[in-house]
Design an enzyme around this catalytic site. Structure first.
Site, mmCIF file in Angstrom:
data_model
loop_
_atom_site.group_PDB
_atom_site.id
_atom_site.type_symbol
_atom_site.label_atom_id
_atom_site.label_comp_id
_atom_site.label_asym_id
_atom_site.label_seq_id
_atom_site.Cartn_x
_atom_site.Cartn_y
_atom_site.Cartn_z
ATOM 1 N N ARG A 1 0.851 -1.191 0.000
ATOM 2 C CA ARG A 1 0.000 0.000 0.000
ATOM 3 C C ARG A 1 0.891 1.246 0.000
ATOM 4 N NH1 ARG A 1 -4.042 2.501 4.691
ATOM 5 N NH2 ARG A 1 -4.999 4.043 3.305
ATOM 6 N N HIS A 2 0.334 2.341 -0.510
ATOM 7 C CA HIS A 2 1.062 3.611 -0.542
ATOM 8 C C HIS A 2 1.313 4.154 0.866
ATOM 9 C CE1 HIS A 2 -2.651 5.673 0.548
ATOM 10 N NE2 HIS A 2 -3.265 4.964 -0.393
ATOM 11 N N HIS B 1 -2.995 0.282 -3.611
ATOM 12 C CA HIS B 1 -3.887 0.726 -2.548
ATOM 13 C C HIS B 1 -4.105 -0.387 -1.521
ATOM 14 C CE1 HIS B 1 -4.801 4.171 -5.201
ATOM 15 N NE2 HIS B 1 -4.684 3.264 -6.160
#
Length: 641
Positions: A382-383, A568
């Site tokens: 995930r970012h 995401h």
């Protein structure tokens, strides 16, 4: 006192014992456990729960179950006799198992490895298991040369079932074999065995969606029934308490935060009953650990669904065609094998193609991939921390003046932002990461570097927060400039979560490269931006994620072994679940998993040999945890009125 010669003359000659590494009969093993001070009932339970492997395995089981409330429960295990194929036919069936799981998801047949059922489940007291295994060996020996070979199988399909049925006359012969085993088992182990009355068959698929029938039928027709095969009579057992429970496998370690929670160790199995879930909060399940026998609550997103037979124990395996038991010829008494729960029985049954006649005892261990090839791995991340979450959705208004110039108002805001041809208002729907988000990403890259992990390909969602995260991970890996980031719109999150009536306006790869981001401007995406739609359905999003992941892995195969996807929170679930052969979760459960994935949440998948089926494995890096740091205004907090 009698002469030494007279004493020896009265000793009954004994058969020379053959060396059997890693396998010990219950008799000698039980004596050792009793001499160590373990009660007889506990020692026997440990032996049958580990397949009579050896003293160490039984001791380990006893020590891990020291707090098991059912440790002294006299309830015996359930046993069953199966015929399972080996050699080339098993290879064919295993390929069907894997391909059907990938293309159509899991159905009920996947719960147990390919087999023909010879009897119903029955119970046997722990102290009689050695005699039960001996009954099987005696039956196999008595049937030497009497069983037809090969066993003729015929494909049958219906709307909800696909299977291979044994020709009727041969099936009657196998039922007679099973009846003889039942008689021997009654005489030697004092158990009642009810033979299978229905048509004998190998189940390939059942309880599947009607729309999957054509694909499953096509795969089934590709199974070459003329493949060479020896059939093994296999005696297995399961814990009767969990016969109607769902089996889950622990993927991540968990340390309990409350007294009613269960400690989790990766690789352990959890038994979960739907009727016990009424007291569990959303996102949690109540279950019992196979490894410890303890019960409690556990986070649902720390486990994956497993197959029922993954926890079964093997007690004997004999070739019924050759009527020889590897490593047991010439021994008196039962063959007690190294059965041990913990890995997929289907994986453990796959042998080398040349083993067409005599097969070794079934070892319940994970089948290794080709040693000459490095396993392909997929990492999904995930970012990092995003600006709009930390500083609110109006951060753009606060940080840009009337002329559109960016001015930061907090140390956690980046000192500069990439230029946007559409103007700074595009940051509203496509925000950057914070300074701390950059630090998070760099820490992950540095950890990958320390673990000697080299990333061959980096794929990224078009969201700026994901591109920046990927950039800092690559910098931490010291691969900046060497590994270009491939922008893949197909990796964008579920578009239903995008506010408004249009998708974000993302910065084109050429402009990202102009802002000194290491982007591959020559990359052609698998799913272009034009194919994304606003407010897509959940099924569309899941299908898109599966499709793009599969195409990325195909594209990289034979060119590199390690692929990193930076996208995401939803990507960790959507990009990995179906490549494991698992069906998608419903949208409600999906959301519950996703909402618990933190910034830089990181998972790893590994391909099982060249099968096309993947499994979650431990990531090469430690997790990243940190606490909140709220905004501090010295004027409001410290100045007096």
């Amino acid at each position: 006192m009698a002469a030494k010669e007279d004493l020896y003359a009265k000793v009954t000659p004994r058969r020379q014992r053959q060396s059997r590494p890693n396998t010990v009969k219950h008799g000698s093993t039980l004596d050792v456990l009793l001499s160590m001070g373990f009660p007889r009932t506990r020692a026997l339970k440990a032996l049958v729960s580990t397949g009579g492997k050896n003293v160490q395995a039984a001791c380990d089981w006893l020590f891990s179950h020291v707090d098991d409330p059912f440790l002294d429960d006299p309830l015996p295990r359930e046993y069953v006799l199966y015929l399972r194929p080996s050699g080339p036919l098993l290879q064919q069936l295993s390929h069907f198992w894997q391909q059907s799981r990938v293309s159509c998801g899991k159905n009920k047949a996947h719960n147990i490895f390919p087999h023909i059922t010879l009897c119903q489940f029955f119970m046997c007291a722990d102290g009689k298991v050695e005699a039960l295994a001996d009954a099987l060996q005696t039956t196999v020996t008595n049937w030497k040369g009497r069983l037809p070979t090969p066993l003729p199988l015929e494909l049958y399909t219906s709307a909800s079932f696909i299977g291979l049925f044994v020709e009727e006359q041969v099936a009657e012969v196998l039922k007679n074999f099973s009846a003889d085993f039942a008689t021997e088992a009654t005489a030697k182990a004092d158990v009642h065995v009810e033979t299978h009355k229905k048509q004998l068959h190998v189940t390939l698929a059942y309880h599947f969606q009607p729309s999957h029938l054509p694909a499953l039928e096509k795969l089934a027709k590709n199974v070459d029934l003329s493949s060479g095969c020896d059939w093994l009579a296999v005696l297995l057992s399961r814990d009767i308490r969990f016969a109607n429970h769902e089996t889950l496998q622990v993927m991540y370690p968990y340390v309990p935060q409350n007294d009613d929670e269960l400690e989790l160790a990766p690789g352990d199995f959890i038994f979960m009953s739907p009727v016990e879930q009424s007291t569990a909060s959303e996102g949690w399940v109540y279950g019992t650990s196979l490894g410890t026998g303890l019960s409690g609550l556990l986070p649902e997103n720390y486990v994956n669904r497993a197959d029922e037979s993954d926890t079964w124990v093997v007690h004997g395996s004999h070739s019924i065609l050759n009527c020889a038991s590897p490593n047991s010829a010439g021994t008196a008494g039962g063959l007690l094998l190294d059965g041990q729960p913990g890995d997929s029985l289907l994986d453990s049954l796959v042998e080398s193609p040349h083993l067409t006649s005599l097969c070794p005892p079934m070892q319940v261990t994970r089948a290794a991939g080709p040693s000459s090839l490095a396993k392909m791995k997929l990492f999904v991340c995930r970012h990092g921390e995003r600006m709009d979450v930390v500083f609110g959705k109006h951060w753009v208004t606060q940080c840009f003046d009337s002329k559109g110039r960016y001015v930061r108002s907090n140390l956690n805001m980046p000192s500069s932002l990439p230029a946007r041809s559409g103007g700074h208002r595009d940051f509203d729907k496509d925000c950057p990461i914070t300074v701390f988000g950059s630090t998070q990403a760099r820490l992950v890259g540095e950890a990958l570097l320390e673990s000697h992990t080299t990333i061959d390909f980096v794929y990224c969602s078009p969201s700026l927060r994901c591109v920046q995260t990927a950039q800092h991970i690559v910098q931490g890996l010291q691969q900046d400039g060497k590994t270009k980031i491939r922008i893949e719109p197909g990796l964008f999150e579920w578009t239903k979560w995008v506010s408004g009536t249009c998708l974000p306006t993302w910065i084109p790869p050429t402009e990202l490269a102009a802002s000194n981001l290491s982007v591959d401007t020559t990359y052609r995406p698998h799913i272009p931006v034009s194919k994304l739609v606003v407010s897509e359905s959940y099924d569309t999003y899941i299908s898109r994620s599966f499709q793009v992941t599969r195409e990325i892995l195909t594209e990289c195969k034979n060119l590199g072994n390690k692929v990193l996807i930076v996208a995401h929170a939803s990507s960790l679930e959507a990009c990995t679940r179906q490549i494991q052969g698992l069906s998608p979760q419903n949208s409600k459960d999906f959301v519950q998993v996703v909402r618990k994935i933190p910034y830089l949440g990181f998972c790893a998948c590994e391909e099982l040999g060249e099968t096309g089926v993947w499994q979650l494995v431990d990531p090469p890096i430690l997790p990243l945890t940190h606490g909140p740091n709220h905004s501090f205004n010295w004027r409001e907090m410290l100045m007096q009125d």
